[in-house]
Design a protein around this motif. Structure first.
Motif, short mmCIF file in Angstrom:
data_model
loop_
_atom_site.label_atom_id
_atom_site.label_comp_id
_atom_site.label_asym_id
_atom_site.label_seq_id
_atom_site.Cartn_x
_atom_site.Cartn_y
_atom_site.Cartn_z
N ILE A 67 0.83 -1.21 0.00
CA ILE A 67 0.00 0.00 0.00
C ILE A 67 0.87 1.26 0.00
CG2 ILE A 67 -1.64 1.33 1.38
CD1 ILE A 67 -2.74 -1.40 2.32
N THR A 68 1.88 1.28 0.92
CA THR A 68 2.64 2.52 1.05
C THR A 68 3.54 2.76 -0.15
OG1 THR A 68 4.19 1.26 2.38
CG2 THR A 68 2.67 2.69 3.55
N SER A 69 3.88 1.70 -0.90
CA SER A 69 4.77 1.92 -2.06
C SER A 69 4.06 2.70 -3.14
CB SER A 69 5.25 0.58 -2.61
OG SER A 69 4.16 -0.12 -3.16
N SER A 70 2.71 2.70 -3.12
CA SER A 70 2.00 3.45 -4.15
C SER A 70 1.77 4.90 -3.76
CB SER A 70 0.65 2.78 -4.44
OG SER A 70 -0.16 2.84 -3.30
N PHE A 71 2.15 5.28 -2.49
CA PHE A 71 2.00 6.69 -2.11
C PHE A 71 3.14 7.51 -2.69
CE2 PHE A 71 -0.33 5.67 2.11
CZ PHE A 71 -1.48 5.43 1.38
N PRO A 72 2.83 8.66 -3.26
CA PRO A 72 3.91 9.50 -3.81
C PRO A 72 4.56 10.36 -2.73
CG PRO A 72 1.79 10.42 -4.38
CD PRO A 72 1.51 9.22 -3.53
N PHE A 73 5.49 9.80 -1.94
CA PHE A 73 6.17 10.59 -0.91
C PHE A 73 7.12 11.58 -1.55
CE2 PHE A 73 5.19 6.89 1.85
CZ PHE A 73 4.47 7.58 2.79
N GLY A 74 7.11 12.81 -1.01
CA GLY A 74 8.05 13.80 -1.48
C GLY A 74 7.74 14.36 -2.85
N LYS A 75 6.64 13.94 -3.43
CA LYS A 75 6.27 14.48 -4.75
C LYS A 75 5.36 15.68 -4.58
CE LYS A 75 7.83 10.85 -7.27
NZ LYS A 75 7.21 9.57 -6.92
N GLU A 76 4.92 16.19 -5.67
CA GLU A 76 4.02 17.34 -5.67
C GLU A 76 2.72 17.00 -4.93
OE1 GLU A 76 2.85 21.19 -6.73
OE2 GLU A 76 4.78 20.19 -6.86
N LYS A 77 2.31 17.90 -3.99
CA LYS A 77 1.07 17.64 -3.27
C LYS A 77 -0.10 18.18 -4.08
CE LYS A 77 3.33 17.35 1.02
NZ LYS A 77 4.60 17.42 0.27
N TRP A 78 -1.29 17.69 -3.76
CA TRP A 78 -2.44 18.18 -4.50
C TRP A 78 -3.61 18.34 -3.56
CZ3 TRP A 78 -6.24 14.36 -4.41
CH2 TRP A 78 -5.77 13.07 -4.08
N GLY A 79 -4.61 19.05 -4.03
CA GLY A 79 -5.84 19.19 -3.29
C GLY A 79 -5.66 20.03 -2.04
N VAL A 80 -6.30 19.56 -0.95
CA VAL A 80 -6.36 20.35 0.28
C VAL A 80 -4.97 20.54 0.88
CG1 VAL A 80 -7.40 20.47 2.54
CG2 VAL A 80 -8.68 19.49 0.68
N SER A 81 -4.17 19.46 0.87
CA SER A 81 -2.87 19.57 1.53
C SER A 81 -1.97 20.57 0.82
CB SER A 81 -2.20 18.20 1.60
OG SER A 81 -2.18 17.62 0.33
N LYS A 82 -2.10 20.64 -0.51
CA LYS A 82 -1.32 21.63 -1.26
C LYS A 82 -1.72 23.05 -0.83
CE LYS A 82 -0.28 23.02 -5.99
NZ LYS A 82 1.14 23.23 -5.73
N HIS A 83 -3.02 23.24 -0.65
CA HIS A 83 -3.49 24.55 -0.22
C HIS A 83 -2.92 24.89 1.17
CE1 HIS A 83 -6.27 27.97 0.04
NE2 HIS A 83 -6.37 27.64 1.31
N TYR A 84 -2.97 23.91 2.10
CA TYR A 84 -2.45 24.16 3.44
C TYR A 84 -0.99 24.56 3.39
CZ TYR A 84 -6.52 21.80 5.47
OH TYR A 84 -7.77 21.43 5.84
N VAL A 85 -0.19 23.78 2.64
CA VAL A 85 1.26 24.01 2.66
C VAL A 85 1.61 25.31 1.93
CG1 VAL A 85 3.45 23.11 1.86
CG2 VAL A 85 1.80 21.58 2.88
N ASP A 86 0.95 25.56 0.81
CA ASP A 86 1.33 26.72 0.02
C ASP A 86 0.79 28.03 0.59
OD1 ASP A 86 2.63 25.08 -1.61
OD2 ASP A 86 1.19 25.11 -3.25
N ARG A 87 -0.42 28.01 1.10
CA ARG A 87 -1.06 29.26 1.46
C ARG A 87 -1.32 29.40 2.95
NH1 ARG A 87 -4.18 32.31 -2.63
NH2 ARG A 87 -4.85 32.97 -0.59
N GLY A 88 -0.95 28.36 3.74
CA GLY A 88 -1.27 28.37 5.17
C GLY A 88 -0.67 29.56 5.89
N ILE A 89 0.62 29.81 5.67
CA ILE A 89 1.29 30.90 6.38
C ILE A 89 0.74 32.25 5.92
CG2 ILE A 89 3.50 32.09 6.57
CD1 ILE A 89 4.82 29.38 6.72
N GLU A 90 0.49 32.36 4.64
CA GLU A 90 -0.04 33.61 4.10
C GLU A 90 -1.42 33.92 4.67
OE1 GLU A 90 -1.36 34.92 -0.32
OE2 GLU A 90 0.06 33.29 -0.13
N GLU A 91 -2.24 32.88 4.81
CA GLU A 91 -3.62 33.12 5.24
C GLU A 91 -3.74 33.30 6.74
OE1 GLU A 91 -6.14 30.82 1.77
OE2 GLU A 91 -6.01 29.95 3.77
N ASN A 92 -2.90 32.58 7.53
CA ASN A 92 -3.07 32.63 8.98
C ASN A 92 -1.93 33.34 9.70
OD1 ASN A 92 -5.53 31.36 9.61
ND2 ASN A 92 -4.67 29.45 8.86
N ARG A 93 -0.78 33.55 9.03
CA ARG A 93 0.38 34.19 9.63
C ARG A 93 0.87 33.45 10.87
NH1 ARG A 93 -0.47 39.47 7.73
NH2 ARG A 93 -1.09 39.15 5.59
#
Lengths: 230, 117
Positions: free
Chosen positions: A20-46
């Protein structure tokens, strides 16, 4: 036989976990909600601690539920302890002078450390739950070292209730002035990586810290005091 | 840089002590001896490791000093409480132990209590 079954079971479990875990893309480009959290989290919440931004703001409603679960568990345990006639199976021995002296020195320091953890929840790892637990551990140290130490139970439950109400009120303030429950735009966000930043996040985490600390302290006091000597 | 070398040396000493403590936990014969390696050696090991880091990075020195102070306050006290509790619980000493001052002390206390009454 049972041992071999356990080994086979473990091998199968390991195989499927690896599959199961071998099919997870670790360290690759994130998508969806987690991408939003990582990219815009600091900007939105400081808040420089992204985990806190997620726990208290993006999923603040979830955290409110968690606090409620903790409250219910504490209440249920207090009720059960009040009805049981628990007996201690051995004599409680007085702690030695070294432990007593050290606990008196450490008690204020531990409370200060717990407060530090939940006040800096939006800057450094840790937050309300962790800080509250540290405070409860300070109370537990005093209870174990001194027979005569009795925390004020009424004050503890008052603090607990007020802290819980604060959390909900901040949420409603967001609903009234910010547009959604727990919205983080009712007070200025401030500058990133400062103590006074991240809007309502530190306020909520301080409330959670007070709530968890007083709740667990009351729980530990109940557990130690309801067991009577034979 | 002199202070860098000093910091590296302290970190090395600390890791050596922590390593010896790990071996001691496996090799020592009874609870009290294991407790000694698990607390005495780790106190010194952790102290020199953390202070070594503080000397290597001088901007962290104040923080590491506070952490070391905290370890100095807590580690000996907790090991004292654990050892006392296990002695009171009656956990035996290893074979070949020659001295048990705490048992002697407790006996003396009992005798004095009898004499007083």
């Amino acid at each position: 036989m049972r041992k071999w079954l356990a080994v086979i079971f473990l091998i199968l479990l390991g195989f499927f976990m690896a599959k199961i875990t071998s099919s997870f893309p670790f360290g690759k480009e994130k998508w969806g909600v987690s991408k939003h959290y990582v990219d815009r989290g600091i900007e939105e919440n400081r808040g420089s601690n992204l985990v806190t931004s997620i726990v208290v703001n993006y999923r603040g409603f979830d955290t409110l539920g968690e606090v409620t679960v903790l409250f219910l568990a504490a209440t249920a345990l207090a009720f059960l302890l009040s009805t049981c006639r628990c007996r201690r199976r051995y004599e409680r021995r007085e702690a030695s002078l070294i432990v007593k002296t050290a606990s008196e020195t450490l008690y204020p320091l531990l409370i200060l450390f717990g407060a530090y953890i939940f006040i800096h929840g939006h800057l450094t790892p840790g937050g309300g739950f962790q800080g509250g637990t540290v405070i409860a551990s300070a109370v537990m140290l005093m209870l174990l070292a001194h027979f005569t130490f009795h925390p004020n139970h009424r004050a503890l439950s008052t603090v607990e209730g007020l802290a819980g109400i604060t959390f909900v009120l901040i949420g409603f303030a967001g609903l009234i002035w910010g547009g959604s429950f727990l919205a983080n735009n009712i007070i200025p966000l401030g500058q990133w990586n400062r103590l006074f930043s991240a809007g309502v996040i530190p306020l909520i985490y301080v409330a959670v810290g007070f709530k968890v600390g007083s709740e667990l302290s009351g729980l530990i006091t109940d557990m130690i005091n309801t067991t009577k000597e034979e | 840089m002199v202070y860098r070398a000093l910091g590296e040396f302290l970190i090395l000493v600390g890791s050596l002590f922590l390593f010896l403590a790990g071996i001691g936990l496996l090799r020592m014969p009874d609870v009290y001896n294991r407790m000694q390696t698990g607390t005495k050696a780790t106190t010194l090991g952790a102290l020199s490791l953390i202070m070594g880091v503080g000397i290597y990075h001088p901007q962290w020195f104040f923080k590491t000093a506070i952490i070391s102070l905290f370890i100095l306050l807590t580690n000996p006290v907790s090991s004292h409480a654990l050892a006392r509790a296990s002695h009171n619980k009656g956990i035996p000493l290893a074979k070949g132990s020659v001295l048990d001052r705490y048992a002697e002390d407790k006996e003396r206390g009992l005798k004095e209590a009898e004499n007083d009454s």
